[in-house]
Write a protein that holds these residues in place. Structure first.
Motif, PDB file in Angstrom:
ATOM      1  N   VAL A   9      24.739  25.096  37.049  1.00  0.00           N
ATOM      2  CA  VAL A   9      24.626  26.472  37.516  1.00  0.00           C
ATOM      3  C   VAL A   9      25.934  27.221  37.256  1.00  0.00           C
ATOM      4  O   VAL A   9      25.933  28.374  36.793  1.00  0.00           O
ATOM      5  CB  VAL A   9      24.250  26.510  39.014  1.00  0.00           C
ATOM      6  N   MET A  10      27.054  26.564  37.525  1.00  0.00           N
ATOM      7  CA  MET A  10      28.366  27.202  37.318  1.00  0.00           C
ATOM      8  C   MET A  10      28.595  27.520  35.838  1.00  0.00           C
ATOM      9  O   MET A  10      29.037  28.622  35.499  1.00  0.00           O
ATOM     10  CB  MET A  10      29.479  26.302  37.842  1.00  0.00           C
ATOM     11  N   TYR A  11      28.295  26.561  34.965  1.00  0.00           N
ATOM     12  CA  TYR A  11      28.467  26.801  33.535  1.00  0.00           C
ATOM     13  C   TYR A  11      27.540  27.906  33.037  1.00  0.00           C
ATOM     14  O   TYR A  11      27.902  28.705  32.170  1.00  0.00           O
ATOM     15  CB  TYR A  11      28.238  25.515  32.731  1.00  0.00           C
ATOM     16  N   THR A  12      26.341  27.985  33.576  1.00  0.00           N
ATOM     17  CA  THR A  12      25.392  29.034  33.194  1.00  0.00           C
ATOM     18  C   THR A  12      25.925  30.404  33.611  1.00  0.00           C
ATOM     19  O   THR A  12      25.868  31.363  32.827  1.00  0.00           O
ATOM     20  CB  THR A  12      24.016  28.779  33.842  1.00  0.00           C
ATOM     21  N   MET A  13      26.445  30.498  34.838  1.00  0.00           N
ATOM     22  CA  MET A  13      27.003  31.775  35.316  1.00  0.00           C
ATOM     23  C   MET A  13      28.195  32.205  34.467  1.00  0.00           C
ATOM     24  O   MET A  13      28.317  33.384  34.100  1.00  0.00           O
ATOM     25  CB  MET A  13      27.430  31.644  36.786  1.00  0.00           C
ATOM     26  N   ILE A  14      29.074  31.263  34.145  1.00  0.00           N
ATOM     27  CA  ILE A  14      30.256  31.585  33.336  1.00  0.00           C
ATOM     28  C   ILE A  14      29.842  32.021  31.935  1.00  0.00           C
ATOM     29  O   ILE A  14      30.362  33.009  31.399  1.00  0.00           O
ATOM     30  CB  ILE A  14      31.231  30.392  33.287  1.00  0.00           C
ATOM     31  N   SER A  15      28.888  31.331  31.349  1.00  0.00           N
ATOM     32  CA  SER A  15      28.453  31.702  29.995  1.00  0.00           C
ATOM     33  C   SER A  15      27.763  33.066  29.992  1.00  0.00           C
ATOM     34  O   SER A  15      27.943  33.859  29.061  1.00  0.00           O
ATOM     35  CB  SER A  15      27.541  30.619  29.409  1.00  0.00           C
TER      36      SER A  15
END
Length: 134
Positions: A9-15
């Protein structure tokens, strides 16, 4: 598995954020730059308000010890300036003859006024092993 889900979820938000910033930069650069400047300005104002309202008193005074030490330090600096201010020679306007004489006197090796106070301590020195021979 829960840790991997949170990281996903964190990587998706950052991307998505990086994609949005790039999209704004390409499509509307003037609006992007103005929004970045506004965000930085608001962040500086919030940090400044928090610093002046809460942190300034803690950093400056400490436990009371720092302020006393600072007063003592400033007093010592003041005394030191007074001491060395009077010992420095006062420069005056010299004529050409005086400057020629001072050039000649500079060639002489000046004597040291403040010689260090050294003391010789005599004692027996034990001879160490001679490590050069085997």
């Amino acid at each position: 598995m829960l840790r991997n889900w949170g990281a996903l979820v964190m990587y998706t938000m950052i991307s998505l954020a990086i994609f949005y910033v790039g999209f704004q930069l390409v499509n509307n650069p003037s609006s992007f730059l103005s929004s970045i400047i506004m965000t930085i300005g608001i962040a500086v104002l919030v940090f400044g308000a928090i610093y002046f309202l809460f942190l300034r008193n803690r950093v400056g005074s400490g436990s009371g010890r720092n302020s006393n030490e600072m007063k003592k330090y400033k007093q010592a600096v003041k005394q030191s300036k007074q001491k060395y201010k009077s010992s420095q020679p006062i420069k005056s306007n010299k004529s050409k003859l005086d400057t020629k004489l001072s050039v000649n006197s500079k060639k002489k090796k000046p004597k040291r006024k403040n010689t260090p106070n050294l003391r010789v301590i005599e004692g027996s020195k034990s001879k160490g092993k001679n490590r050069a021979t085997f």
